[in-house]
Motif scaffolding. Sequence first.
Motif, PDB file in Angstrom:
ATOM      1  N   THR A   1       0.853  -1.177   0.000  1.00 11.94           N
ATOM      2  CA  THR A   1       0.000   0.000   0.000  1.00 11.94           C
ATOM      3  C   THR A   1       0.890   1.229   0.000  1.00 11.94           C
ATOM      4  O   THR A   1       1.777   1.354   0.839  1.00 11.94           O
ATOM      5  CB  THR A   1      -0.901   0.017   1.250  1.00 11.94           C
ATOM      6  N   GLY A   2       0.653   2.119  -0.949  1.00 15.28           N
ATOM      7  CA  GLY A   2       1.447   3.342  -1.029  1.00 15.28           C
ATOM      8  C   GLY A   2       0.926   4.391  -0.064  1.00 15.28           C
ATOM      9  O   GLY A   2      -0.196   4.316   0.430  1.00 15.28           O
ATOM     10  N   THR A   3       1.751   5.340   0.215  1.00 18.05           N
ATOM     11  CA  THR A   3       1.384   6.423   1.118  1.00 18.05           C
ATOM     12  C   THR A   3       1.681   7.744   0.438  1.00 18.05           C
ATOM     13  O   THR A   3       2.699   7.894  -0.224  1.00 18.05           O
ATOM     14  CB  THR A   3       2.214   6.346   2.419  1.00 18.05           C
ATOM     15  N   TYR A   4       0.778   8.704   0.610  1.00 18.63           N
ATOM     16  CA  TYR A   4       1.023  10.066   0.147  1.00 18.63           C
ATOM     17  C   TYR A   4       0.801  11.005   1.307  1.00 18.63           C
ATOM     18  O   TYR A   4      -0.170  10.888   2.055  1.00 18.63           O
ATOM     19  CB  TYR A   4       0.084  10.447  -1.005  1.00 18.63           C
ATOM     20  N   ASP A   5       1.706  11.934   1.479  1.00 19.44           N
ATOM     21  CA  ASP A   5       1.601  12.914   2.549  1.00 19.44           C
ATOM     22  C   ASP A   5       1.958  14.280   1.968  1.00 19.44           C
ATOM     23  O   ASP A   5       3.113  14.508   1.600  1.00 19.44           O
ATOM     24  CB  ASP A   5       2.557  12.550   3.673  1.00 19.44           C
ATOM     25  N   PRO A   6       0.994  15.192   1.844  1.00 21.79           N
ATOM     26  CA  PRO A   6       1.300  16.486   1.240  1.00 21.79           C
ATOM     27  C   PRO A   6       2.368  17.274   1.997  1.00 21.79           C
ATOM     28  O   PRO A   6       3.049  18.111   1.415  1.00 21.79           O
ATOM     29  CB  PRO A   6      -0.039  17.219   1.226  1.00 21.79           C
ATOM     30  N   SER A   7       2.547  16.995   3.286  1.00 21.83           N
ATOM     31  CA  SER A   7       3.589  17.704   4.030  1.00 21.83           C
ATOM     32  C   SER A   7       4.987  17.241   3.626  1.00 21.83           C
ATOM     33  O   SER A   7       5.981  17.863   3.994  1.00 21.83           O
ATOM     34  CB  SER A   7       3.385  17.552   5.541  1.00 21.83           C
ATOM     35  N   ALA A   8       5.071  16.167   2.855  1.00 22.31           N
ATOM     36  CA  ALA A   8       6.360  15.680   2.360  1.00 22.31           C
ATOM     37  C   ALA A   8       6.752  16.332   1.039  1.00 22.31           C
ATOM     38  O   ALA A   8       7.785  16.011   0.476  1.00 22.31           O
ATOM     39  CB  ALA A   8       6.323  14.161   2.201  1.00 22.31           C
TER      40      ALA A   8
ATOM     41  N   MET B   1      11.499  22.241  -5.676  1.00 25.97           N
ATOM     42  CA  MET B   1      10.393  21.407  -5.241  1.00 25.97           C
ATOM     43  C   MET B   1      10.897  19.981  -5.136  1.00 25.97           C
ATOM     44  O   MET B   1      11.591  19.495  -6.028  1.00 25.97           O
ATOM     45  CB  MET B   1       9.235  21.464  -6.241  1.00 25.97           C
ATOM     46  N   GLU B   2      10.579  19.338  -4.016  1.00 21.03           N
ATOM     47  CA  GLU B   2      10.936  17.930  -3.847  1.00 21.03           C
ATOM     48  C   GLU B   2       9.813  17.205  -3.130  1.00 21.03           C
ATOM     49  O   GLU B   2       9.289  17.679  -2.129  1.00 21.03           O
ATOM     50  CB  GLU B   2      12.231  17.787  -3.046  1.00 21.03           C
ATOM     51  N   ASP B   3       9.460  16.041  -3.663  1.00 20.29           N
ATOM     52  CA  ASP B   3       8.518  15.138  -3.006  1.00 20.29           C
ATOM     53  C   ASP B   3       9.369  14.091  -2.294  1.00 20.29           C
ATOM     54  O   ASP B   3      10.006  13.254  -2.937  1.00 20.29           O
ATOM     55  CB  ASP B   3       7.593  14.491  -4.040  1.00 20.29           C
ATOM     56  N   LEU B   4       9.413  14.149  -0.978  1.00 17.57           N
ATOM     57  CA  LEU B   4      10.272  13.262  -0.200  1.00 17.57           C
ATOM     58  C   LEU B   4       9.825  11.803  -0.246  1.00 17.57           C
ATOM     59  O   LEU B   4      10.611  10.911   0.060  1.00 17.57           O
ATOM     60  CB  LEU B   4      10.334  13.739   1.253  1.00 17.57           C
ATOM     61  N   ILE B   5       8.584  11.564  -0.634  1.00 15.66           N
ATOM     62  CA  ILE B   5       8.093  10.187  -0.674  1.00 15.66           C
ATOM     63  C   ILE B   5       8.490   9.487  -1.969  1.00 15.66           C
ATOM     64  O   ILE B   5       9.027   8.392  -1.948  1.00 15.66           O
ATOM     65  CB  ILE B   5       6.565  10.139  -0.454  1.00 15.66           C
ATOM     66  N   ASN B   6       8.255  10.122  -3.118  1.00 20.76           N
ATOM     67  CA  ASN B   6       8.561   9.411  -4.373  1.00 20.76           C
ATOM     68  C   ASN B   6       9.831   9.896  -5.061  1.00 20.76           C
ATOM     69  O   ASN B   6      10.248   9.329  -6.054  1.00 20.76           O
ATOM     70  CB  ASN B   6       7.374   9.447  -5.340  1.00 20.76           C
TER      71      ASN B   6
END
Length: 145
Positions: free
Chosen positions: A4-11, A95-100
Amino acid sequence: MALTGTYDPSAVIVTVDDLRIEGFAQDTMLDVEKLSESEAIVGADGHAVVSKAPSRAKVISLTLLETSPGYRILGDFWKAQESQVGALPARPFYMEDLINGDVMTDANAVIMEGPVMSKGARVGTREFQIFCPNPEEQYATNVQD
């Protein structure tokens, strides 16, 4: 077994001129638009050609809550820029998305459009458009199957 993937806008970290932009709107925080598209053309005899887009330029729309620290930062930049005569000040965009692992940077970003004011019963949102003439992009390096 499926993960299950996770998305967190604060990341999702956004900085302009090395200042962190926070307080994004709920639905669309950031939207990236290409200014030129590649084009495919197929001739009458079936011969196909793809014309590569001549520009990598992008416009990034940032939608912020009107009460947010990010709105104040970009609003101050916009106000200073509007009163300036001559060349617009370039500012680094990051801009960086720390999750993906998505990353977009441009050392010469310019605020292209500032917000339009509106008021209502709930907190409003404001949109800034940032022009990135030559962005460096890296996509989805941390995605796992």
